[in-house]
Design a protein around this motif. Sequence first.
Motif, PDB file in Angstrom:
ATOM      1  N   HIS A  97       1.384  -1.294  -0.056  1.00 56.71           N
ATOM      2  CA  HIS A  97       0.282   0.107   0.022  1.00 56.71           C
ATOM      3  C   HIS A  97       0.909   1.334   0.248  1.00 56.71           C
ATOM      4  CE1 HIS A  97      -2.985  -3.092   0.777  1.00 56.71           C
ATOM      5  NE2 HIS A  97      -2.947  -2.963   1.787  1.00 56.71           N
ATOM      6  N   ASP A  98       0.273   1.990  -0.852  1.00 54.74           N
ATOM      7  CA  ASP A  98       0.980   3.632  -0.825  1.00 54.74           C
ATOM      8  C   ASP A  98       0.934   4.093   0.802  1.00 54.74           C
ATOM      9  OD1 ASP A  98       1.796   3.331  -3.550  1.00 54.74           O
ATOM     10  OD2 ASP A  98       0.362   4.201  -3.994  1.00 54.74           O
ATOM     11  N   ALA A  99       2.157   4.889   0.945  1.00 49.90           N
ATOM     12  CA  ALA A  99       2.308   5.459   2.449  1.00 49.90           C
ATOM     13  C   ALA A  99       3.242   6.010   2.782  1.00 49.90           C
ATOM     14  CB  ALA A  99       2.383   4.499   3.339  1.00 49.90           C
ATOM     15  N   VAL A 100       3.326   7.199   3.064  1.00 49.93           N
ATOM     16  CA  VAL A 100       4.018   8.497   3.761  1.00 49.93           C
ATOM     17  C   VAL A 100       4.695   8.449   4.755  1.00 49.93           C
ATOM     18  CG1 VAL A 100       4.357  11.206   3.782  1.00 49.93           C
ATOM     19  CG2 VAL A 100       2.950   9.622   2.102  1.00 49.93           C
ATOM     20  N   VAL A 101       5.859   8.369   4.738  1.00 54.11           N
ATOM     21  CA  VAL A 101       6.526   7.999   6.580  1.00 54.11           C
ATOM     22  C   VAL A 101       7.447   9.346   6.922  1.00 54.11           C
ATOM     23  CG1 VAL A 101       8.071   6.060   7.548  1.00 54.11           C
ATOM     24  CG2 VAL A 101       6.273   5.491   6.263  1.00 54.11           C
ATOM     25  N   ALA A 102       7.094  10.044   7.808  1.00 56.91           N
ATOM     26  CA  ALA A 102       7.863  10.513   8.703  1.00 56.91           C
ATOM     27  C   ALA A 102       8.767  10.449  10.000  1.00 56.91           C
ATOM     28  CB  ALA A 102       7.578  11.885   8.868  1.00 56.91           C
TER      29      ALA A 102
ATOM     30  N   GLY B  58      -9.660  12.678   5.540  1.00 59.71           N
ATOM     31  CA  GLY B  58      -9.234  11.840   5.624  1.00 59.71           C
ATOM     32  C   GLY B  58      -8.650  10.874   4.937  1.00 59.71           C
ATOM     33  N   VAL B  59      -7.685  11.473   5.252  1.00 63.78           N
ATOM     34  CA  VAL B  59      -6.656  10.346   6.161  1.00 63.78           C
ATOM     35  C   VAL B  59      -6.057   9.882   6.521  1.00 63.78           C
ATOM     36  CG1 VAL B  59      -3.865  10.576   4.749  1.00 63.78           C
ATOM     37  CG2 VAL B  59      -5.583  11.789   3.467  1.00 63.78           C
ATOM     38  N   PRO B  60      -5.620   8.816   6.735  1.00 64.81           N
ATOM     39  CA  PRO B  60      -5.758   8.084   8.294  1.00 64.81           C
ATOM     40  C   PRO B  60      -4.298   8.488   8.377  1.00 64.81           C
ATOM     41  CG  PRO B  60      -5.813   6.563   6.789  1.00 64.81           C
ATOM     42  CD  PRO B  60      -6.172   7.418   6.135  1.00 64.81           C
ATOM     43  N   TYR B  61      -3.820   8.733  10.269  1.00 66.59           N
ATOM     44  CA  TYR B  61      -2.677   9.140  10.354  1.00 66.59           C
ATOM     45  C   TYR B  61      -2.226   8.160  12.181  1.00 66.59           C
ATOM     46  CZ  TYR B  61       0.437  12.027  13.341  1.00 66.59           C
ATOM     47  OH  TYR B  61       1.706  12.642  13.785  1.00 66.59           O
ATOM     48  N   ILE B  62      -0.983   7.659  11.599  1.00 70.05           N
ATOM     49  CA  ILE B  62      -0.862   6.612  12.427  1.00 70.05           C
ATOM     50  C   ILE B  62       0.998   6.662  13.445  1.00 70.05           C
ATOM     51  CG2 ILE B  62      -0.056   3.579  12.650  1.00 70.05           C
ATOM     52  CD1 ILE B  62      -1.597   3.850  10.460  1.00 70.05           C
ATOM     53  N   VAL B  63       0.348   6.476  14.810  1.00 70.38           N
ATOM     54  CA  VAL B  63       1.936   7.143  15.066  1.00 70.38           C
ATOM     55  C   VAL B  63       2.861   5.866  15.912  1.00 70.38           C
ATOM     56  CG1 VAL B  63       2.760   8.770  17.062  1.00 70.38           C
ATOM     57  CG2 VAL B  63       0.975   9.579  15.521  1.00 70.38           C
ATOM     58  N   VAL B  64       3.867   6.158  15.889  1.00 64.47           N
ATOM     59  CA  VAL B  64       4.643   5.078  16.320  1.00 64.47           C
ATOM     60  C   VAL B  64       5.405   5.301  17.344  1.00 64.47           C
ATOM     61  CG1 VAL B  64       6.293   3.068  16.005  1.00 64.47           C
ATOM     62  CG2 VAL B  64       5.067   3.110  14.291  1.00 64.47           C
ATOM     63  N   LEU B  65       5.583   5.315  18.139  1.00 66.11           N
ATOM     64  CA  LEU B  65       5.828   6.267  18.963  1.00 66.11           C
ATOM     65  C   LEU B  65       6.987   5.263  19.762  1.00 66.11           C
ATOM     66  CD1 LEU B  65       2.748   6.437  21.545  1.00 66.11           C
ATOM     67  CD2 LEU B  65       4.270   8.567  21.102  1.00 66.11           C
TER      68      LEU B  65
ATOM     69  N   VAL C  78       2.320  -5.054  10.742  1.00 66.30           N
ATOM     70  CA  VAL C  78       1.118  -4.498  11.580  1.00 66.30           C
ATOM     71  C   VAL C  78       0.463  -3.036  10.653  1.00 66.30           C
ATOM     72  CG1 VAL C  78       0.676  -3.475  14.016  1.00 66.30           C
ATOM     73  CG2 VAL C  78       1.367  -5.229  13.704  1.00 66.30           C
ATOM     74  N   LEU C  79       1.570  -1.944  10.107  1.00 66.36           N
ATOM     75  CA  LEU C  79       1.049  -0.911   9.458  1.00 66.36           C
ATOM     76  C   LEU C  79       0.149  -1.469   8.107  1.00 66.36           C
ATOM     77  CD1 LEU C  79       4.465   0.820  10.186  1.00 66.36           C
ATOM     78  CD2 LEU C  79       2.029   1.113  10.955  1.00 66.36           C
ATOM     79  N   GLY C  80       1.316  -2.331   7.560  1.00 63.84           N
ATOM     80  CA  GLY C  80       0.581  -2.428   6.203  1.00 63.84           C
ATOM     81  C   GLY C  80      -0.875  -3.000   6.255  1.00 63.84           C
TER      82      GLY C  80
ATOM     83  N   LEU D 224      -6.691  -2.198   6.283  1.00 66.42           N
ATOM     84  CA  LEU D 224      -7.972  -2.697   6.676  1.00 66.42           C
ATOM     85  C   LEU D 224      -8.667  -0.591   6.637  1.00 66.42           C
ATOM     86  CD1 LEU D 224      -7.177  -3.976  10.080  1.00 66.42           C
ATOM     87  CD2 LEU D 224      -8.788  -4.796   7.805  1.00 66.42           C
ATOM     88  N   LEU D 225      -7.794   0.374   6.642  1.00 68.25           N
ATOM     89  CA  LEU D 225      -8.761   1.779   6.703  1.00 68.25           C
ATOM     90  C   LEU D 225      -8.499   2.052   5.085  1.00 68.25           C
ATOM     91  CD1 LEU D 225      -6.163   3.036   9.022  1.00 68.25           C
ATOM     92  CD2 LEU D 225      -8.119   3.089   9.761  1.00 68.25           C
ATOM     93  N   ASN D 226      -8.018   1.360   3.941  1.00 68.11           N
ATOM     94  CA  ASN D 226      -8.628   0.765   3.217  1.00 68.11           C
ATOM     95  C   ASN D 226      -8.811   2.420   2.364  1.00 68.11           C
ATOM     96  OD1 ASN D 226      -8.685  -0.050   0.653  1.00 68.11           O
ATOM     97  ND2 ASN D 226     -11.371   0.095   0.780  1.00 68.11           N
ATOM     98  N   VAL D 227      -7.724   3.056   2.476  1.00 68.50           N
ATOM     99  CA  VAL D 227      -7.246   4.714   2.091  1.00 68.50           C
ATOM    100  C   VAL D 227      -8.038   5.263   0.934  1.00 68.50           C
ATOM    101  CG1 VAL D 227      -5.299   5.102   1.754  1.00 68.50           C
ATOM    102  CG2 VAL D 227      -6.228   6.910   2.878  1.00 68.50           C
TER     103      VAL D 227
END
Length: 289
Positions: free
Chosen positions: A119-124, A192-199, A270-272, A277-280
């Motif tokens: 899936h396409d994703a942007v990572v910071a 409507g774009v999901p935002y996921i944080v990895v602490l 997990v991220l994939g 599931l979010l099917n952005v």
Amino acid sequence: MSWMTEYVRPKLRGLLKREVPDNLWSNCAGCGQMVLNKDLERTRKVCPHCGHHMRALVGERLAWTFDDGAFTRIELPKVPVDPLGFRDQKRYTDRLKDARAKTHLDESMAVAHGKIGGHDAVVAVMAFEFMAGTMGAALGEAFLTAARLAVLQKAPLIVFTASGGARMQEGMVSLMQMPRTTIGVQMLREAGVPYIVVLTNPTTGGVTASFAMLGDVQIAEPDALIGFAGPRVIQDTVRETLPEGFQRSEYLLDHGMIDLIASRGELPEVLGRLIGLLNVRNLPVAQAA
């Protein structure tokens, strides 16, 4: 002395002596065991003895996260350097030069895009190695750039946090990045774009008080320190003994502050799965007012 002492023994010692490279081993901060760096490469810097997650560099995070380690880095906007003309023991500009030479990074956040689980994703990724991942104007611009790219691509934004908090050399400019990054999160939600944080360890200060705790899904690495002020500061303030494991990932999970804990080995999967599931791609993009 005999010829055995003067000649044979030194020769034997010379034959048995081996030069050991300085970068052959690392010491685990969790259990104190010495671990071969080759083994740490295989385990993604997770101690094979106790499971302690050692600090990771930006390039390692990106390579571990994207499919087959393939990604494209984004050039980030430039910001005014040293807006306050700050100097303590060294000039702020000199500190920046030293950090850039040591880490080969321009600032404390890097942004890339690619595929995670197909899936396409942007990572910071925040760079703790760059001035302890402190948040200044450049990090604020980097976060907003990542948010705009995620909206443009209709791809989720995933942020890995690791920070000592605000960058004191930028004063109020640094503190203003808290509302600026919060606006970036709101921009994602309106689109409507999901935002996921990895602490990751540690995530503290103004970063925790802003974008780090605003994710649609909050994930943490095991035993990561997550909080605004440090445990010792809080304990001295409230004058009470804090609970065991206070401000660690497991404590926050038990108290509903995060959604799940994932080790590095399982995190890409997990991220994939979350992105799938979010099917952005099927979500409608909100029109700008």
